[in-house]
Design a protein around this motif. Structure first.
Motif, mmCIF file in Angstrom:
data_model
loop_
_atom_site.group_PDB
_atom_site.id
_atom_site.type_symbol
_atom_site.label_atom_id
_atom_site.label_comp_id
_atom_site.label_asym_id
_atom_site.label_seq_id
_atom_site.Cartn_x
_atom_site.Cartn_y
_atom_site.Cartn_z
ATOM 1 N N ASP A 221 0.927 -1.238 0.055
ATOM 2 C CA ASP A 221 0.036 -0.075 0.019
ATOM 3 C C ASP A 221 0.970 1.039 -0.031
ATOM 4 O OD1 ASP A 221 -2.109 1.952 0.215
ATOM 5 O OD2 ASP A 221 -2.993 0.687 1.952
ATOM 6 N N THR A 222 1.078 1.669 -1.144
ATOM 7 C CA THR A 222 2.200 2.670 -1.211
ATOM 8 C C THR A 222 2.078 3.912 -2.169
ATOM 9 O OG1 THR A 222 4.803 2.655 -1.739
ATOM 10 C CG2 THR A 222 3.306 1.473 -3.076
ATOM 11 N N ASN A 223 2.993 4.941 -2.211
ATOM 12 C CA ASN A 223 2.882 6.289 -2.690
ATOM 13 C C ASN A 223 3.394 6.235 -4.184
ATOM 14 O OD1 ASN A 223 5.284 5.844 -1.375
ATOM 15 N ND2 ASN A 223 5.724 7.958 -1.327
ATOM 16 N N ARG A 224 4.095 5.187 -4.694
ATOM 17 C CA ARG A 224 4.676 4.799 -6.074
ATOM 18 C C ARG A 224 4.396 3.616 -6.362
ATOM 19 N NH1 ARG A 224 9.397 8.415 -8.589
ATOM 20 N NH2 ARG A 224 8.242 7.220 -10.400
ATOM 21 N N ASP A 225 5.675 3.020 -7.445
ATOM 22 C CA ASP A 225 5.273 1.730 -7.602
ATOM 23 C C ASP A 225 5.345 0.633 -6.593
ATOM 24 O OD1 ASP A 225 5.357 2.560 -10.329
ATOM 25 O OD2 ASP A 225 7.041 1.136 -10.823
ATOM 26 N N GLY A 226 4.257 -0.600 -6.926
ATOM 27 C CA GLY A 226 4.437 -1.217 -5.822
ATOM 28 C C GLY A 226 5.508 -2.274 -5.928
ATOM 29 N N MET A 227 5.573 -2.841 -7.122
ATOM 30 C CA MET A 227 6.904 -3.749 -7.333
ATOM 31 C C MET A 227 7.183 -3.481 -8.836
ATOM 32 S SD MET A 227 5.205 -7.782 -7.442
ATOM 33 C CE MET A 227 4.272 -7.625 -5.753
ATOM 34 N N ASP A 228 8.568 -3.387 -9.158
ATOM 35 C CA ASP A 228 9.227 -3.641 -10.461
ATOM 36 C C ASP A 228 9.876 -4.810 -10.462
ATOM 37 O OD1 ASP A 228 8.026 -0.906 -10.826
ATOM 38 O OD2 ASP A 228 9.747 -0.487 -11.989
ATOM 39 N N ILE A 229 9.715 -5.500 -11.667
ATOM 40 C CA ILE A 229 10.355 -6.752 -11.966
ATOM 41 C C ILE A 229 11.120 -6.487 -13.067
ATOM 42 C CG2 ILE A 229 10.326 -9.245 -12.569
ATOM 43 C CD1 ILE A 229 7.499 -9.208 -10.586
ATOM 44 N N ASP A 230 12.572 -6.310 -13.234
ATOM 45 C CA ASP A 230 13.298 -5.539 -14.215
ATOM 46 C C ASP A 230 14.469 -6.501 -14.566
ATOM 47 O OD1 ASP A 230 14.620 -3.979 -16.178
ATOM 48 O OD2 ASP A 230 14.948 -2.562 -14.649
ATOM 49 N N ALA A 231 14.104 -7.068 -16.023
ATOM 50 C CA ALA A 231 15.297 -7.790 -16.738
ATOM 51 C C ALA A 231 15.410 -9.246 -15.567
ATOM 52 C CB ALA A 231 16.447 -7.270 -16.616
ATOM 53 N N CYS A 232 14.440 -9.746 -15.287
ATOM 54 C CA CYS A 232 14.423 -11.132 -14.403
ATOM 55 C C CYS A 232 13.839 -12.267 -15.019
ATOM 56 C CB CYS A 232 13.593 -10.873 -13.051
ATOM 57 S SG CYS A 232 14.025 -9.384 -11.990
ATOM 58 N N ASN A 233 14.218 -13.307 -14.440
ATOM 59 C CA ASN A 233 13.708 -14.660 -14.936
ATOM 60 C C ASN A 233 13.393 -15.385 -13.887
ATOM 61 O OD1 ASN A 233 15.973 -16.846 -14.978
ATOM 62 N ND2 ASN A 233 16.942 -14.934 -15.311
ATOM 63 N N ASN A 234 12.123 -16.233 -14.340
ATOM 64 C CA ASN A 234 11.794 -17.258 -13.510
ATOM 65 C C ASN A 234 11.240 -16.710 -12.285
ATOM 66 O OD1 ASN A 234 12.304 -19.496 -15.334
ATOM 67 N ND2 ASN A 234 14.454 -19.554 -14.412
ATOM 68 N N VAL A 235 10.171 -15.943 -12.297
ATOM 69 C CA VAL A 235 9.488 -15.181 -11.128
ATOM 70 C C VAL A 235 8.330 -15.641 -11.114
ATOM 71 C CG1 VAL A 235 8.861 -13.011 -10.129
ATOM 72 C CG2 VAL A 235 11.194 -13.415 -11.544
ATOM 73 N N ARG A 236 7.697 -15.865 -10.103
ATOM 74 C CA ARG A 236 6.146 -16.023 -9.808
ATOM 75 C C ARG A 236 5.594 -15.089 -8.533
ATOM 76 N NH1 ARG A 236 5.660 -21.466 -6.861
ATOM 77 N NH2 ARG A 236 3.574 -21.036 -6.885
ATOM 78 N N VAL A 237 4.634 -14.240 -8.977
ATOM 79 C CA VAL A 237 3.968 -13.229 -8.176
ATOM 80 C C VAL A 237 2.578 -13.952 -8.117
ATOM 81 C CG1 VAL A 237 3.339 -11.074 -7.902
ATOM 82 C CG2 VAL A 237 5.313 -11.314 -9.003
ATOM 83 N N THR A 238 2.385 -14.424 -6.684
ATOM 84 C CA THR A 238 1.164 -14.895 -6.466
ATOM 85 C C THR A 238 0.449 -14.442 -5.347
ATOM 86 O OG1 THR A 238 2.087 -16.520 -5.228
ATOM 87 C CG2 THR A 238 1.832 -17.173 -7.228
ATOM 88 N N HIS A 239 -1.068 -14.372 -5.284
ATOM 89 C CA HIS A 239 -1.773 -13.937 -3.991
ATOM 90 C C HIS A 239 -1.240 -12.532 -3.222
ATOM 91 C CE1 HIS A 239 -2.401 -18.275 -4.606
ATOM 92 N NE2 HIS A 239 -3.582 -18.072 -4.288
ATOM 93 N N CYS A 240 -1.068 -11.738 -4.117
ATOM 94 C CA CYS A 240 -0.657 -10.232 -3.647
ATOM 95 C C CYS A 240 -1.577 -9.251 -3.721
ATOM 96 C CB CYS A 240 0.569 -9.859 -4.377
ATOM 97 S SG CYS A 240 2.161 -10.944 -4.022
ATOM 98 N N SER A 241 -1.870 -8.260 -2.771
ATOM 99 C CA SER A 241 -2.763 -7.216 -2.912
ATOM 100 C C SER A 241 -1.935 -5.880 -3.043
ATOM 101 C CB SER A 241 -3.575 -7.240 -1.694
ATOM 102 O OG SER A 241 -4.389 -8.345 -1.886
ATOM 103 N N LEU A 242 -2.274 -4.947 -4.022
ATOM 104 C CA LEU A 242 -1.505 -3.840 -4.225
ATOM 105 C C LEU A 242 -2.277 -2.572 -4.231
ATOM 106 C CD1 LEU A 242 0.069 -6.221 -5.888
ATOM 107 C CD2 LEU A 242 1.927 -4.529 -5.635
ATOM 108 N N ASN A 243 -2.259 -1.565 -3.711
ATOM 109 C CA ASN A 243 -2.909 -0.415 -3.667
ATOM 110 C C ASN A 243 -1.813 0.783 -4.016
ATOM 111 O OD1 ASN A 243 -5.022 1.634 -3.952
ATOM 112 N ND2 ASN A 243 -4.278 2.271 -2.022
#
Length: 320
Positions: A221-243
């Motif tokens: 719950d944040t004032n800019r980007d929640g998460m940036d996934i940059d030039a990554c490989n083999n990533v799982r993002v699951t069951h997250c809540s973002l505002n």
């Protein structure tokens, strides 16, 4: 130890330390964690009283765990004021429910200075090109995790963005300011699970060039980007809540921050809630407050791909 970890907590710590590759096997037969692998930050001088600067004690606990070959750095309930926390390989930070790591203002303590980045720093904004000027950071690490039901509060972090004017400030106003909650560069076997981030600065999470990464059951719950996934490989993002009312929620990039072209590939985003319609903090406290429309932004992405990117996007799956 000032408090005991529950059986479920020990299982979570164990699975986090093993990483994505061994997750299923670990769940089936989780070995007990010896007490000697737990490093309580209070044993290293942290107070958790909301008045004392605790980052020197936290970094001492991390250094001791690393010297022992790895372990779990444990935060009992309390409010730990902090500047830069330096992760090391084979380390899990475990934030017990009720534990808060709170970023201090740079006038209280200076954050680590941004590292030089002449090769990659000219092709995207300043925040994407540096990692050390953060609350929690790691570069070139293996087998790292942040888990548990606690909170990371970036209270003293700068965002580089005026939410009312929309203007961006590319660089910190003064040396020693921190602008990211968690920053990871070229790390392998990373688990981020179960904690929350409030007011994360420029990024709640910036992961650049990381591989084998699990981001699970986070609330941001944040004032800019929640998460940036940059030039990554083999990533799982699951069951997250973002505002993220003033910027992107989940943003995939393939920037030139590493000083080379690197693709963003094999990414799965599933079963997440992404929103920009609520005031910062009102997702975490459950009020879902909406401010006046003129102070809400409709310009930003909930899940976005591509800005400031040089590399390709391959095998990206977004579901539910």
């Amino acid at each position: 130890m000032t408090s005991k970890l529950s059986r479920r907590s020990l299982l979570q710590v164990t699975t986090a330390a093993v990483g994505v590759a061994g997750l299923l096997a670990c769940v089936r037969a989780a070995p007990p964690i010896p007490t000697s692998s737990l490093f309580d930050v209070k044993r290293f001088g942290a107070k958790g009283d909301g008045r004392t600067l605790d980052s020197p004690a936290v970094n001492a606990a991390i250094a001791a765990a690393a010297a022992a070959g790895g372990g779990t750095v444990y935060f009992p309930p309390g409010r730990y004021l902090s500047a830069s926390i330096r992760l090391k390989s084979n380390i899990t930070l475990y934030l017990e429910a009720g534990a808060v790591i709170e970023a201090v203002d740079a006038s209280v303590a200076r954050y680590d200075l941004p590292e030089p980045n002449e090769a990659g720093g000219n092709y995207q904004d300043y925040g994407h090109s540096h990692w050390q000027n953060s609350l929690i950071w790691g570069i070139g690490l293996d087998n790292v995790a942040i888990v548990g039901g606690g909170l990371i509060h970036g209270k003293g972090l700068i965002s580089g963005h005026d939410k009312y004017t929309g203007n961006y400030t590319d660089k910190p106003d003064q040396p020693g300011e921190g602008d990211k909650a968690i920053a990871l560069r070229e790390c392998r076997n990373v688990t981020l699970r179960d904690f929350s981030i409030l007011h994360g600065g420029h990024f709640g999470i910036l992961a650049t060039g990381c591989s084998n990464m699990l981001i699970d059951h986070l609330t941001i719950d944040t004032n800019r980007d929640g998460m940036d996934i940059d030039a990554c490989n083999n990533v799982r993002v699951t069951h997250c809540s973002l505002n993220t009312p003033w910027d992107d929620a989940i943003c995939l990039k393939a920037s030139y921050g590493l000083g080379r072209i690197q693709h963003c590939e094999n990414i799965t985003i599933s079963d997440c809630m992404v929103s920009g319609n609520f005031d910062e903090g009102s997702l975490l406290d459950g009020t879902f407050k909406r401010s006046a429309p003129e102070y809400r932004s409709g310009r930003y992405g909930r899940i976005k791909l591509g800005t400031e990117s040089n590399g390709d996007f391959k095998n990206i799956t977004i579901t539910n």
